[in-house]
Design an enzyme around this catalytic site. Structure first.
Site, short mmCIF file in Angstrom:
data_model
loop_
_atom_site.label_atom_id
_atom_site.label_comp_id
_atom_site.label_asym_id
_atom_site.label_seq_id
_atom_site.Cartn_x
_atom_site.Cartn_y
_atom_site.Cartn_z
N LYS A 1 21.64 -31.50 70.88
CA LYS A 1 22.49 -30.28 69.90
C LYS A 1 23.47 -29.84 70.72
CE LYS A 1 20.70 -26.90 73.19
NZ LYS A 1 21.20 -25.79 73.23
N ARG B 1 16.16 -22.26 95.58
CA ARG B 1 16.23 -23.06 96.85
C ARG B 1 16.87 -22.33 98.23
NH1 ARG B 1 15.89 -28.87 96.50
NH2 ARG B 1 16.03 -29.16 93.97
#
Length: 335
Positions: free
Chosen positions: A193, A30
């Protein structure tokens, strides 16, 4: 093959380094200033310091230009390397721009969307309509992949052509790519996780020992598998790369951002200061609350997730959370 990676963070840049050994790669970011730096200095010191970017890696800040480049010649693949928070707007922007020559979009993020609690594939189902989607996941630290060290990943999609395109793009050199159609299982292992790694960091930060860490990882895996069963995932997925493999790496590796969050929490550092100091997204912080809500919704017992969420929102201190887990009633292990 042409590969456009939308997101020039650490993991997107590392995957570009690997892919560029056999393919032409374009990194989209961006920030025009970051793109200019990558073009001129052939480095991304902001997100992946210390690694030179090969000549087959280009950079672009204009989304239309990046998508046109992707569709100009031969086989191609679009990869979204944003955080979970950036997945929805990025897929929505790509949906109308990708041509028919692109076999689909693969995303790399691991987590649950904070507001909706949705896994990435469910977000894609609401936003990506022109091409199929899938996830590339597994035990992988960006720095090691960029350095060319061995890594094994899994691409999960219901579309066989997209699976094949991802294998063609990344299965070379030091990387092995396995295939799966258990998208929910692969994504759930990758999301949860991170929460377990925060717990492991707290465990190590409190010097509770290796016995405690082994128990936490094992019981954490049991929690992940229970929620996976409730969501229709296959049990064997959680024994593979995107389950046990990613869990062990993230809970024990010194490069794990989520583990570092837990270590800092154990030392008494405020969460806001920890996140600000990291400079990168630690997905487990946002994921913990969404995972806790998902567990309640599906009536799944996830005491470690619940405890981590309580610590992150300030309801319990790290040591209090450990005491709460140890004081639970005894039960049958496989229940």
């Amino acid at each position: 093959m042409r590969i456009a990676i939308f997101g020039a963070g650490a993991w997107g840049t590392a995957l570009a380094c690997h892919a560029a050994s056999s393919n032409d790669v374009l990194l989209w970011a961006r920030e025009p200033a970051l793109v200019q730096t990558i073009r001129c200095e052939r480095r991304n010191e902001r997100y992946l310091p210390g690694f030179a970017l090969g000549e087959r890696i280009g950079a672009e800040a204009d989304l239309d230009t990046a998508c046109r480049w992707l569709g100009q010649a031969g086989p191609s693949l679009a990869v979204v390397a944003t955080s979970v928070a950036g997945l929805r707007p990025t897929l929505a922007a790509l949906d109308s721009r990708l041509g028919s020559a692109c076999p689909g979009v693969v995303w790399l993020c691991k987590g649950l969307e904070a507001d909706s609690g949705l896994l990435p594939h469910a977000v894609a189902a609401q936003t990506l309509r022109s091409v199929p989607g899938g996830v590339l996941s597994g035990p992988s630290f960006a720095q090691e992949v960029a350095a060319g060290l061995p890594v094994a990943l899994t691409v999960a999609s219901l579309d066989a052509s997209l699976q094949a395109a991802a294998v063609q793009a990344f299965h070379h050199g030091a990387a092995r790519i396995y295939r799966s159609d258990d998208v929910a299982g692969v994504e759930l292992g990758g999301a949860l996780k991170n929460v377990m790694a925060i717990a492991a960091g707290i465990c190590d930060g409190l010097a509770l020992g290796q016995n405690a860490r082994a128990a936490l990882i094992t019981r954490g895996l049991a929690e992940i598998a229970r929620l996976g069963a409730a969501l229709g995932a296959r049990a064997e997925t959680f024994m593979g790369l995107t389950g046990l493999g990613d869990l062990v790496l993230t809970c024990t590796g010194d490069l794990s951002r989520n583990r570092r969050v837990g270590l800092a929490l154990a030392s008494g550092e405020p969460l806001e200061a920890i996140v600000a100091r990291l400079g990168h997204v630690a997905e487990g912080v946002a994921c913990a609350a969404a995972a806790d809500s998902l567990a309640v919704e599906h009536r799944v017992s996830m005491p470690i997730v619940e405890a981590v969420n309580a610590v992150l929102r300030g309801a319990l201190g790290p040591r209090e959370a450990v005491v709460s887990l140890l004081s639970r009633e005894p039960k049958i292990e496989a229940d």
